[in-house]
Write an enzyme that holds these catalytic residues in place. Structure first.
Site, PDB file in Angstrom:
ATOM      1  N   GLU A 114     -78.130 -59.863   8.473  1.00 41.06           N
ATOM      2  CA  GLU A 114     -77.792 -61.128   9.105  1.00 41.06           C
ATOM      3  C   GLU A 114     -78.767 -61.463  10.223  1.00 41.06           C
ATOM      4  O   GLU A 114     -79.232 -60.584  10.959  1.00 41.06           O
ATOM      5  CB  GLU A 114     -76.341 -61.093   9.597  1.00 41.06           C
ATOM      6  N   CYS A 364     -72.470 -60.939  19.613  1.00 41.63           N
ATOM      7  CA  CYS A 364     -72.926 -59.569  19.819  1.00 41.63           C
ATOM      8  C   CYS A 364     -71.915 -58.570  19.266  1.00 41.63           C
ATOM      9  O   CYS A 364     -70.730 -58.629  19.586  1.00 41.63           O
ATOM     10  CB  CYS A 364     -73.131 -59.335  21.309  1.00 41.63           C
TER      11      CYS A 364
END
EC number: 2.1.1.192
Length: 393
Positions: A114, A364
């Site tokens: 990703e 994150c």
């Protein structure tokens, strides 16, 4: 983290290359930095400046067709088509967040990683993956839960930047900002793939590549100390460290590599890197994820200040981003604020990072690259009555 795995986190393991392509395949020019590209052209009997011309076409214009390189003669173009190709990984799926963040699932062989595009008022940051999965098993990170599969090749790393630049460049009319910063903070531990990460970053910095400032290319590491010691002799880029704990007791549990290279050993290597670096302006970025009642008390803030006393740094406090099955909670705003105030009292530059892209699991610690996570995410969204834009590419 198993003892066997810890024993493998050595300078040799950190720099071991990913498998070479099959012999019958054409050479992918995205696997070469400028020096390697010049050597390739020299082996063809061509002048080295031809490498500069081709590199400019590839990265300045996101060109993957030799026939479009109009300042290259037809004979050379024909030879290039016979010997080489420009092949960036393709996008399997695109997701767009309400805040403008875009996440791409990038096909690398029969797997996916990703890549995340994060636009802001004055910049646009691309978060790039370096491995399929991750071996470090940090307990708060979604990527770690799928384990480690393999290192990405140079072309699969720089290809993420190339693909994103091509997509964003084609969408200029929508007002999207071109990529100004790259952070090696996606899936994987970059220092366990130095052989491929360093040439990819060289292309990011090269004026004939993406031409980014070395202060705008950031490598983040959880503390593979032998590889960090080597990095300073290989390339100069901005450094961020995934610390996440104020003492070894907590860090041993949530960042298991700490059992091999403890905090003081890690910070000592960081200071040595800073001594060699111009990109960091003399200080490192410390990343600290805030886990409710795990590492977010004021006593932890005082311990962190003492821990970092001799390491010039700025501190990013990161709200923890949940994923299915995780045993943690996100710290409340009041606990984060109290933590930050303690650090600022010690005169540390302290920033509470704004969460971006969490509605598409692009924040994150949320990158996973696996279909099973998307299924769980969709169920969670539906239960909350939310919608999400998903586009197959």
């Amino acid at each position: 983290m198993s003892e066997q795995l810890l024993s493998e986190l050595s300078p040799v393991a950190a720099t071991s290359p990913s498998p070479a392509p099959a012999a019958q395949q054409k050479l992918n020019l995205l696997d070469m930095n400028r020096q390697q590209l010049r050597e390739f052209f020299s082996s063809m009997g061509e002048k080295p400046f031809r490498a500069d011309q081709v590199m400019k076409w590839i990265y300045h214009y996101c060109c993957d067709d030799f026939d479009q390189m109009t300042d290259i003669n037809k004979h050379l173009r024909a030879r290039l088509k016979a010997l080489a190709e420009i092949r960036a990984p393709e996008v399997a799926e695109e997701q767009r967040s309400a805040d403008g963040t875009i996440k791409w699932a990038i096909k690398v062989g029969d797997q996916q990683v990703e890549t995340v595009y994060i636009p802001e008022d004055d910049r646009a940051t691309l978060c790039v993956s370096s491995q399929v999965g991750c071996a470090l098993q940090c307990t708060f990170c979604s990527t770690a839960q799928q384990g480690f599969n393999r290192n990405l090749r140079v072309s699969e790393i720089i290809g993420q930047v190339w693909r994103a630049a091509k997509i964003i460049g084609a969408a200029k009319v929508t007002g999207q900002r071109p990529i100004t910063n790259v952070v090696m903070m996606g899936m994987g531990e970059p220092l366990l793939n130095l052989t491929n990460v360093v040439p990819a970053m060289e292309i990011m910095l090269d004026d004939f590549g993406f031409g980014l400032s070395k202060r705008r290319v950031t490598l983040s590491t959880s503390g593979v100390v032998p590889a960090l010691e080597k990095l300073g002799d290989m390339i100069d880029v901005a450094l961020a460290i995934s610390l996440h704990a104020p003492n070894d007791t907590i860090r041993d549990e949530i960042v298991p590599i700490n059992r091999k290279y403890n905090i003081e050993t890690f910070l000592s290597a960081v200071r040595c890197y800073l001594d060699k670096s111009n990109a960091n302006k003399g200080r490192v970025t410390v990343e600290y994820v805030m886990l409710d009642h795990i590492n977010d008390g004021t006593e932890h803030a005082h311990q962190l200040a003492a821990c970092l006393k001799y390491t010039p740094c700025k501190i990013n406090l990161i709200p923890w981003n949940p994923f299915p099955g995780a045993p943690y909670g996100r710290s409340s705003n009041s606990r984060v604020d109290r933590f930050a105030k303690v650090l600022m009292g010690y005169e540390f530059t302290t920033i509470v990072r704004k969460t971006r892209g969490d509605d598409i699991d692009a924040a994150c610690g949320q990158l996973a690259g696996e279909v099973i996570d998307r299924t769980k995410r969709t169920l969670r969204k539906r239960m909350n009555g939310e919608s999400i834009e998903v586009k197959a590419v």
